[in-house]
Motif scaffolding. Structure first.
Motif, PDB file in Angstrom:
ATOM      1  N   PHE A 160       9.045  20.958  46.560  1.00 48.34           N
ATOM      2  CA  PHE A 160       7.418  21.454  46.729  1.00 48.34           C
ATOM      3  C   PHE A 160       6.969  21.151  45.388  1.00 48.34           C
ATOM      4  N   GLU A 161       7.661  21.149  44.256  1.00 49.35           N
ATOM      5  CA  GLU A 161       6.870  20.856  42.919  1.00 49.35           C
ATOM      6  C   GLU A 161       6.533  19.200  42.828  1.00 49.35           C
ATOM      7  N   VAL A 162       7.481  18.480  43.568  1.00 49.66           N
ATOM      8  CA  VAL A 162       7.211  17.054  43.705  1.00 49.66           C
ATOM      9  C   VAL A 162       6.053  16.617  44.594  1.00 49.66           C
ATOM     10  N   LEU A 163       5.764  17.457  45.635  1.00 52.22           N
ATOM     11  CA  LEU A 163       4.707  17.250  46.521  1.00 52.22           C
ATOM     12  C   LEU A 163       3.397  18.057  46.145  1.00 52.22           C
ATOM     13  N   TRP A 164       3.522  19.189  45.400  1.00 45.46           N
ATOM     14  CA  TRP A 164       2.104  19.939  45.123  1.00 45.46           C
ATOM     15  C   TRP A 164       2.466  20.276  43.505  1.00 45.46           C
ATOM     16  N   PRO A 165       2.261  19.593  42.675  1.00 44.98           N
ATOM     17  CA  PRO A 165       2.410  19.923  41.289  1.00 44.98           C
ATOM     18  C   PRO A 165       1.801  21.062  40.759  1.00 44.98           C
ATOM     19  N   GLY A 166       2.650  22.138  40.196  1.00 44.69           N
ATOM     20  CA  GLY A 166       2.335  23.408  39.845  1.00 44.69           C
ATOM     21  C   GLY A 166       2.391  24.400  40.616  1.00 44.69           C
ATOM     22  N   ILE A 167       2.866  24.284  41.769  1.00 47.35           N
ATOM     23  CA  ILE A 167       3.058  24.987  42.820  1.00 47.35           C
ATOM     24  C   ILE A 167       4.240  26.148  42.639  1.00 47.35           C
ATOM     25  N   VAL A 168       5.120  25.757  41.871  1.00 45.54           N
ATOM     26  CA  VAL A 168       6.321  26.610  41.667  1.00 45.54           C
ATOM     27  C   VAL A 168       5.783  27.690  40.435  1.00 45.54           C
ATOM     28  N   MET A 169       5.043  27.399  39.485  1.00 45.08           N
ATOM     29  CA  MET A 169       4.400  28.305  38.637  1.00 45.08           C
ATOM     30  C   MET A 169       3.491  29.513  39.449  1.00 45.08           C
ATOM     31  N   GLN A 170       2.811  28.802  40.165  1.00 46.89           N
ATOM     32  CA  GLN A 170       1.820  29.698  41.282  1.00 46.89           C
ATOM     33  C   GLN A 170       2.772  30.646  41.985  1.00 46.89           C
ATOM     34  N   ALA A 171       3.588  30.130  42.450  1.00 46.70           N
ATOM     35  CA  ALA A 171       4.549  30.814  43.499  1.00 46.70           C
ATOM     36  C   ALA A 171       5.294  32.112  42.759  1.00 46.70           C
ATOM     37  N   THR A 172       5.951  31.688  41.355  1.00 48.08           N
ATOM     38  CA  THR A 172       6.405  32.479  40.844  1.00 48.08           C
ATOM     39  C   THR A 172       5.668  33.661  40.042  1.00 48.08           C
ATOM     40  N   LEU A 173       4.533  33.603  39.743  1.00 46.98           N
ATOM     41  CA  LEU A 173       3.490  34.395  39.137  1.00 46.98           C
ATOM     42  C   LEU A 173       3.213  35.307  40.323  1.00 46.98           C
ATOM     43  N   ALA A 174       2.860  34.877  41.473  1.00 47.16           N
ATOM     44  CA  ALA A 174       2.431  35.751  42.692  1.00 47.16           C
ATOM     45  C   ALA A 174       3.597  36.734  42.962  1.00 47.16           C
ATOM     46  N   THR A 175       4.866  36.035  43.095  1.00 40.59           N
ATOM     47  CA  THR A 175       5.980  36.822  43.562  1.00 40.59           C
ATOM     48  C   THR A 175       6.238  38.036  42.494  1.00 40.59           C
ATOM     49  N   LEU A 176       6.076  37.510  41.233  1.00 39.51           N
ATOM     50  CA  LEU A 176       6.253  38.561  40.263  1.00 39.51           C
ATOM     51  C   LEU A 176       4.944  39.743  40.277  1.00 39.51           C
ATOM     52  N   ALA A 177       4.009  39.332  40.576  1.00 37.94           N
ATOM     53  CA  ALA A 177       2.940  40.411  40.802  1.00 37.94           C
ATOM     54  C   ALA A 177       3.158  41.205  42.017  1.00 37.94           C
ATOM     55  N   VAL A 178       3.611  40.542  42.969  1.00 35.38           N
ATOM     56  CA  VAL A 178       3.822  41.404  44.272  1.00 35.38           C
ATOM     57  C   VAL A 178       5.058  42.546  43.933  1.00 35.38           C
ATOM     58  N   VAL A 179       6.078  42.023  43.364  1.00 33.68           N
ATOM     59  CA  VAL A 179       7.204  42.882  43.055  1.00 33.68           C
ATOM     60  C   VAL A 179       6.605  44.095  41.865  1.00 33.68           C
ATOM     61  N   GLY A 180       5.936  43.635  41.081  1.00 34.65           N
ATOM     62  CA  GLY A 180       5.333  44.503  40.045  1.00 34.65           C
ATOM     63  C   GLY A 180       4.805  45.817  40.543  1.00 34.65           C
ATOM     64  N   VAL A 181       3.800  45.216  41.626  1.00 30.65           N
ATOM     65  CA  VAL A 181       2.784  46.163  42.171  1.00 30.65           C
ATOM     66  C   VAL A 181       3.427  47.084  43.089  1.00 30.65           C
ATOM     67  N   THR A 182       4.498  46.464  43.758  1.00 29.53           N
ATOM     68  CA  THR A 182       5.235  47.292  44.797  1.00 29.53           C
ATOM     69  C   THR A 182       6.069  48.374  44.112  1.00 29.53           C
ATOM     70  N   LEU A 183       6.822  47.964  42.967  1.00 26.24           N
ATOM     71  CA  LEU A 183       7.609  48.721  42.200  1.00 26.24           C
ATOM     72  C   LEU A 183       6.655  49.951  41.536  1.00 26.24           C
ATOM     73  N   ALA A 184       5.779  49.665  40.989  1.00 25.66           N
ATOM     74  CA  ALA A 184       4.711  50.544  40.351  1.00 25.66           C
ATOM     75  C   ALA A 184       4.190  51.775  41.288  1.00 25.66           C
ATOM     76  N   LEU A 185       3.858  51.223  42.734  1.00 20.92           N
ATOM     77  CA  LEU A 185       3.310  52.091  43.650  1.00 20.92           C
ATOM     78  C   LEU A 185       4.454  52.854  43.939  1.00 20.92           C
ATOM     79  N   PHE A 186       5.923  52.496  44.095  1.00 21.31           N
ATOM     80  CA  PHE A 186       6.878  53.329  44.691  1.00 21.31           C
ATOM     81  C   PHE A 186       7.272  54.168  43.627  1.00 21.31           C
ATOM     82  N   ALA A 187       7.329  53.913  42.362  1.00 17.30           N
ATOM     83  CA  ALA A 187       7.534  54.890  41.107  1.00 17.30           C
ATOM     84  C   ALA A 187       6.696  55.862  41.059  1.00 17.30           C
ATOM     85  N   SER A 188       5.320  55.719  41.365  1.00 18.94           N
ATOM     86  CA  SER A 188       4.258  56.817  41.192  1.00 18.94           C
ATOM     87  C   SER A 188       4.232  57.596  42.331  1.00 18.94           C
TER      88      SER A 188
END
Length: 307
Positions: A160-188
């Motif tokens: 995917f990075e070869v076809l759409w440069p920068g996409i891996v960083m975008q997907a990684t940050l988005a994934t971390l955001a979703v996991v972090g928000v979900t964990l925070a909501l569950f913990a609270s």
């Protein structure tokens, strides 16, 4: 009277010494009362000292109790993701023939062998782990699963990075955001698994899997249409929006709820005193969900950038 212990059969323990008279009954009773009181005091002091030592001592961990704990499960999960990251680098380099492939050259020679190896190996091991863990948890299989998933994630990321440069960083940050928000909501305590939501989740999962399988079959036979790399996901549009984006958002929500189920399973295991090795199963569940979430976000971004 002879004693059962031969050492006490010596006459010195049985003969009364001259000048000594046996104690009266009252004296014997007084002595027994004093002895009982002294014994009770000693016992109370020992119990108090033991309790004070227990409270002062560090909290027993998974090693001491042999039971599943949140901290131990987190450590196991981090270890599994470390394995995944190492093999992801291998998969990335293998896919691009040893090159980093960060130039965005769509004509760069790539191979999908690690993609296929990781996908098939990970799927087979996931099935084996899921069906055999009811009897016994085998960490070695989970380690192998993490390694195969790393090959798959690294390979598909490089593609995917070869076809759409920068996409891996975008997907990684988005994934971390979703996991972090979900964990925070569950913990609270603001988000919890429920029977009704889980039922809806399972129905949606079945529908999604059927659609994904149908899309793959149509793409194999060239019936999904031209002009899109994702078949029905990108070719079919609803109100001008690619169907893949709509489904992708729904799948991200499903993956987030799947994380809630994973966290809930770990919490129940700790509460019920599950054996320590089940922490590996908790880490396995989280890894499956996070990889699924990452791949789906990767596809969402790719469809959006393609349009």
């Amino acid at each position: 009277m002879a004693s059962g212990n031969f050492a006490f059969n010596n006459p010195a323990f049985q003969e009364q010494r001259p000048g000594l008279t046996p104690p009266s009954a009252q004296q014997q009773a007084g002595t027994q009362t004093q002895y009982a009181a002294a014994t009770q005091q000693a016992t109370d002091a020992a119990v108090s000292a033991q309790l004070e030592g227990a409270f002062a001592a560090p909290t027993a961990g998974a090693h001491q109790t042999g039971r599943m704990t949140v901290e131990d499960t987190v450590a196991k999960t981090v270890g599994l993701f470390a394995i995944l990251l190492v093999t992801a680098v291998v998969g990335w380099l293998w896919t691009l023939g040893g090159n980093l492939g960060l130039t965005g050259d769509a004509n760069q020679q790539i191979t999908v062998v690690p993609w296929i190896v990781g996908l098939v190996g990970g799927f087979v091991l996931a099935m084996v782990i899921s069906f055999t863990s009811r009897k016994k948890v085998r960490p070695a299989l989970i380690f192998a699963y993490a390694a195969f998933e790393g090959l798959f994630v690294g390979s598909i990321s490089a593609f995917f990075e070869v076809l759409w440069p920068g996409i891996v960083m975008q997907a990684t940050l988005a994934t971390l955001a979703v996991v972090g928000v979900t964990l925070a909501l569950f913990a609270s305590g603001k988000v919890r698994a429920s029977a009704r939501a889980t039922k809806i989740f399972m129905i949606a999962m079945v529908g999604y899997l059927v659609f994904a399988l149908l899309n793959v079959v149509l793409m194999m036979f060239g019936a999904a249409g031209e002009g899109g790399a994702f078949g029905l996901y990108s070719n079919v549009k609803v109100a001008g929006i690619p169907l893949g984006l709509i489904i992708g958002v729904l799948v991200v929500i499903m993956a987030a709820y799947s994380l809630v189920l994973d966290f809930d399973m770990i919490q129940q295991g700790v509460r019920n005193g599950a054996a320590r090795e089940y922490g590996w199963l908790g880490g396995f569940g989280i890894m499956v969900t996070v990889v699924w979430l990452y791949v789906e976000i990767l596809r969402i971004i790719a469809i959006a950038r393609s349009n």
